[in-house]
Structures are given as structure tokens and as C-alpha cells.
Design a protein around this motif. Structure first.
Motif, short mmCIF file in Angstrom:
data_model
loop_
_atom_site.label_atom_id
_atom_site.label_comp_id
_atom_site.label_asym_id
_atom_site.label_seq_id
_atom_site.Cartn_x
_atom_site.Cartn_y
_atom_site.Cartn_z
N LEU A 135 -6.70 -5.12 -4.60
CA LEU A 135 -5.16 -4.92 -3.62
C LEU A 135 -3.80 -3.95 -4.34
O LEU A 135 -4.01 -3.58 -3.69
CB LEU A 135 -4.56 -6.95 -4.35
CG LEU A 135 -3.68 -6.38 -3.30
CD1 LEU A 135 -3.71 -6.73 -2.00
CD2 LEU A 135 -2.33 -8.13 -3.57
N MET A 136 -4.53 -4.25 -5.39
CA MET A 136 -3.53 -2.71 -5.82
C MET A 136 -3.36 -1.67 -6.13
O MET A 136 -3.50 -0.92 -5.11
CB MET A 136 -2.79 -3.53 -7.18
CG MET A 136 -1.59 -4.33 -7.78
SD MET A 136 -0.34 -4.02 -7.25
CE MET A 136 -0.02 -2.45 -7.82
N SER A 137 -4.91 -1.63 -6.28
CA SER A 137 -5.79 -0.25 -6.11
C SER A 137 -5.23 0.30 -3.80
O SER A 137 -5.44 0.91 -3.29
CB SER A 137 -7.46 -0.37 -5.36
OG SER A 137 -7.50 -0.37 -7.21
N PHE A 138 -5.58 -1.27 -3.28
CA PHE A 138 -5.24 -0.62 -1.86
C PHE A 138 -3.82 -0.30 -1.31
O PHE A 138 -3.59 0.28 -0.95
CB PHE A 138 -5.59 -1.84 -0.60
CG PHE A 138 -6.00 -2.12 0.46
CD1 PHE A 138 -6.75 -0.36 1.20
CD2 PHE A 138 -4.87 -2.22 1.46
CE1 PHE A 138 -5.42 -1.00 2.54
CE2 PHE A 138 -4.25 -2.42 2.82
CZ PHE A 138 -4.70 -1.49 3.24
N LEU A 139 -2.81 -1.20 -1.70
CA LEU A 139 -1.98 -1.36 -1.68
C LEU A 139 -0.72 0.00 -2.60
O LEU A 139 -0.40 0.81 -1.76
CB LEU A 139 -0.41 -1.86 -2.36
CG LEU A 139 -0.71 -3.91 -1.43
CD1 LEU A 139 -0.38 -4.90 -2.42
CD2 LEU A 139 -0.79 -4.30 0.05
#
Length: 236
Positions: free
Chosen positions: A210-214
Motif C-alpha cells: 500500500l505504501m509503495s503505491f501511495l
């Protein structure tokens, strides 16, 4: 971060990919965690690895980031320069294409302005990548503040550069449709770059999925927004 290699299936650390015995016998090492081969990509051709990388397979991204020794950091620097030049050329090409009629009319002032415009676009391209990578570095540093090391910095820079190859895919579009902007191709390249950044950051084990995408989405959008503000100044 002290282990040299990574299992492409589960992401566990590994000390070696294969073991060499006497008489040329080579045995692929299996992961202690998932019991799968640590890296089956070492038996494949580089072209097949590149195809899986472009298809955004997590195993291929782990292989490229951790298990390829022949990609040196001077190659990463050269690739980063190529990305900046390619991005600058794309910007300049569209500028030149927009003013094509003026050049036909032998408006030399426009022509020389366009030549100057390439250097302006080169600076814009450098600034865009600097903002994008800088924002992701800040997010990573905030997350790993207590355990941030030089190795993590180099790993993150390597992941960001290698996952920016989607920018190069726009160059063939300039050959196939030189008379107009291919907004569909630009949009596809933009989406692919976000997804490629996301997969590379996830493979680097520095961010969650999730943090990678955001972080990828925010950094790319914000860099383009800030660049659009800067580009409105008279000196660009």
C-alpha cells in the motif's frame, strides 16, 4: 541488508544463489523459508527476465534488484542520464511539433527559441526526476529513520531508476505518430510508471504494498504539479 541475495518467491534473505561442485556441477540453492529455488531466473536469458520485469512480476523485480551482480552503479548513473535526456527530448519534440508551421514559414526566431527550449526542457526533466525521487526518499527516510543506512539509499535509488524505464516507451510513439500528441500513449506510460515504481518499491522491502503505491502516485503527481508551476516562470 547484510545478506547479498534475496529469494524471488518469498523475499527471504539468502547467502548464495547456486553452489558450485567439482567437475563443473552446479546446484541451485533452495530457500530455507519457502523451499523454492532462491532464483530460477539465473537459468533464463536476459530477454525473458526483461519481459517479466516489464510485465511487473514481483519475482523479476526482486531478481533485478538483488540478484544481478553485473548491473553496476555506473550503469545506473548512465541509465538515469538516458532517462533525463529521453524525457527532455519528448518535451522538446512536442514543443517543436507545436511550432512546426512557424518553422516552415522560416521564422528563425522561433527556430532558435526551440533550440534553446531543449536545454530548458532538459532542466525541467532533471527537476522533475529530482522532485519525484526526493519525495520518495523523504517518505522512506521517515519510515526507516532509526535504521536508515547508505545501503538502503543505494537500493532505493537503484529501484527508482530501473523502474523508470516506462518513460522510454514513449519514444517509439514519436516515430509512429509524429504529427500529434498521443495522449493515450502518454497516459499508458504514466500509469505503467506508477505501477512499475510500486512493484519495485515493494520488491525492495522498504515499503509495504500500500505504501509503495501511495508514495509512487503522490510523488509522480506532485512532481508534475510543481513542475507545471515552475514552467510558468519566464526563465523556463
Amino acid at each position: 541488508m547484510n545478506c547479498k541475495y534475496c529469494c524471488v518467491t518469498c523475499g527471504a534473505e539468502a547467502d548464495e544463489l547456486s553452489h558450485h561442485y567439482k567437475e563443473g556441477v552446479i546446484k541451485i540453492i533452495h530457500c530455507k523459508e519457502c523451499q523454492n529455488p532462491v532464483d530460477p531466473y539465473i537459468e533464463l536469458d536476459d530477454l525473458l527476465v526483461f519481459i517479466d520485469f516489464v510485465l511487473l512480476k514481483l519475482r523479476a523485480h526482486r531478481h533485478v534488484l538483488f540478484n544481478i551482480d553485473k548491473i553496476k552503479y555506473n550503469h545506473i548513473i548512465k541509465l538515469s542520464c538516458a532517462l533525463i535526456l529521453a524525457n527532455a527530448y519528448i518535451k522538446w519534440f512536442h514543443l517543436k511539433n507545436d511550432q512546426y508551421q512557424s518553422i516552415i514559414n522560416q521564422d528563425h526566431h522561433i527556430f532558435y527559441a526551440l533550440e534553446y527550449g531543449f536545454y530548458s526542457n532538459l532542466f525541467e526533466s532533471f527537476l522533475e526526476y529530482t522532485i519525484r525521487f526526493g519525495l520518495i526518499f523523504l517518505i522512506a527516510f521517515a519510515q526507516w529513520r532509526q535504521n536508515w543506512t547508505r545501503d538502503r539509499s543505494m537500493l532505493l535509488f537503484r529501484a527508482l531508476i530501473l523502474s523508470s524505464i516506462g518513460q522510454l516507451f514513449i519514444l517509439p510513439l514519436l516515430i509512429w505518430s509524429p504529427d500529434h500528441r498521443d495522449y493515450y500513449g502518454l497516459l499508458m506510460s504514466f500509469i505503467f510508471t506508477i505501477l512499475c515504481h510500486t512493484q519495485a518499491l515493494n520488491a525492495s522491502r522498504l515499503f509495504s504494498s500500500l505504501m509503495s503505491f501511495l508514495s509512487s502516485t503522490i510523488a509522480i503527481l506532485l512532481s508534475k504539479y510543481l513542475l507545471s508551476i515552475v514552467s510558468q516562470n519566464s526563465f523556463l
